[in-house]
Scaffold this active site. Structure first.
Site, mmCIF file in Angstrom:
data_model
loop_
_atom_site.group_PDB
_atom_site.id
_atom_site.type_symbol
_atom_site.label_atom_id
_atom_site.label_comp_id
_atom_site.label_asym_id
_atom_site.label_seq_id
_atom_site.Cartn_x
_atom_site.Cartn_y
_atom_site.Cartn_z
ATOM 1 N N HIS A 54 2.146 -4.100 9.065
ATOM 2 C CA HIS A 54 3.506 -3.790 8.634
ATOM 3 C C HIS A 54 4.275 -3.095 9.748
ATOM 4 O O HIS A 54 3.692 -2.461 10.630
ATOM 5 C CB HIS A 54 3.486 -2.886 7.392
ATOM 6 C CG HIS A 54 2.857 -3.511 6.195
ATOM 7 N ND1 HIS A 54 3.522 -4.403 5.383
ATOM 8 C CD2 HIS A 54 1.619 -3.383 5.665
ATOM 9 C CE1 HIS A 54 2.725 -4.793 4.406
ATOM 10 N NE2 HIS A 54 1.551 -4.184 4.561
ATOM 11 N N HIS B 8 0.829 -1.201 0.000
ATOM 12 C CA HIS B 8 0.000 0.000 0.000
ATOM 13 C C HIS B 8 0.870 1.260 0.000
ATOM 14 O O HIS B 8 0.559 2.235 -0.694
ATOM 15 C CB HIS B 8 -0.913 0.006 1.230
ATOM 16 C CG HIS B 8 -2.043 -0.966 1.147
ATOM 17 N ND1 HIS B 8 -1.850 -2.326 1.129
ATOM 18 C CD2 HIS B 8 -3.394 -0.766 1.069
ATOM 19 C CE1 HIS B 8 -3.024 -2.929 1.058
ATOM 20 N NE2 HIS B 8 -3.972 -2.011 1.021
#
Length: 271
Positions: free
Chosen positions: A235, A193
């Site tokens: 993440h 992303h």
């Protein structure tokens, strides 16, 4: 004289300064030296006998041990620094994972953070680009949209390849969603992303005429999407930062291989 010698020996034995526990460690007792030397001789003889009984191939393999089998007792400064930074990254990422699950401190905002993450997903952007490409009637618009589609496809392939090589897990055991499996975004490093929003924001800033408020909002959107991936625990911080870097590099790659209007028209006619 003969009677005085046994008395002096007994006096020396009774003297506390001559006892074993007061002797220097650099000068061990003779009895210990003799016992150690005899033990070494016996172990050496046993080892020699065992070596004679072993195969020459086994002897050669034992002498040629690979370097990774040896324990590194004195790691280098670079190794210590890297491990320290990695530990800080993991600790900070877990602290910032405030929406990792429903029981987290900001667990109620998890659905909103996930919705923000969807705005940076590859599948909606590819679908939207294809729809705009079909409806576009200008050559300049088709050229920009075709190169945007190329950039999105490159982003998915590059990030998926890097994640397969690194195979780094996230700070929390979060199961990837259906859209993540479709874009092969199943590992943590680099953040897909983050790379996508960095590439898209740079692409739009260069190829679209936007007012200054819209340009600021575009940069803030890219930052918020990247940070949201840390908040939901998918993440680490370094995954997102590296994703931003890879996104910029992907934009530079698309600029180098930019397809001209004629090439785009040829591809559209084939499609």
């Amino acid at each position: 004289m003969p009677a005085s010698q046994p008395r002096s020996r007994a006096r020396d034995r009774n003297n506390v300064l001559n006892r074993a526990e007061f002797l220097s460690l650099n000068q061990p007792l003779k009895g210990n030296q003799e016992s150690r030397s005899s033990g070494r001789k016996q172990s050496g003889q046993a080892g020699a006998a065992g070596a004679q009984n072993t195969n020459p191939k086994e002897r050669r393999q034992s002498q040629q041990l690979p370097e990774e089998d040896c324990m590194q007792l004195n790691p280098s400064f670079k190794g210590i620094a890297f491990n320290s930074l990695l530990a800080i990254d993991i600790c900070m990422s877990k602290r910032l994972g405030v929406c990792a699950n429903r029981a987290s401190s900001w667990g109620g905002a998890r659905s909103m953070i996930n919705l923000l993450g969807i705005t940076g997903h590859g599948i909606p952007w590819i679908a939207g680009t294809l729809i705009c490409l079909v409806k576009s009637s200008t050559l300049a618009g088709q050229e920009v949209l075709m190169n945007l589609l190329l950039a999105l496809l490159l982003d998915i392939m590059i990030v998926a390849g890097l994640q397969k090589l690194a195979k780094r897990k996230g700070p929390y055991d979060i199961t990837p969603g259906l859209l993540d499996y479709l874009t092969m975004d199943t590992y943590a490093f680099p953040a897909g992303h983050a790379s996508r929003v960095a590439m898209l924001s740079k692409f739009f800033l260069n190829h679209l005429v936007l007012a200054i408020p819209l340009r600021i909002l575009l940069v803030l959107w890219a930052f918020c999407v990247g940070f949201s991936r840390v908040m939901i625990g998918r993440h680490h911080i370094t995954d997102v930062l590296s994703g931003f870097v890879f996104g910029y590099l992907q934009f530079r790659l698309v600029e180098l291989i930019w397809m001209s209007s004629n090439t785009c028209q040829m591809l559209i006619s084939i499609w």
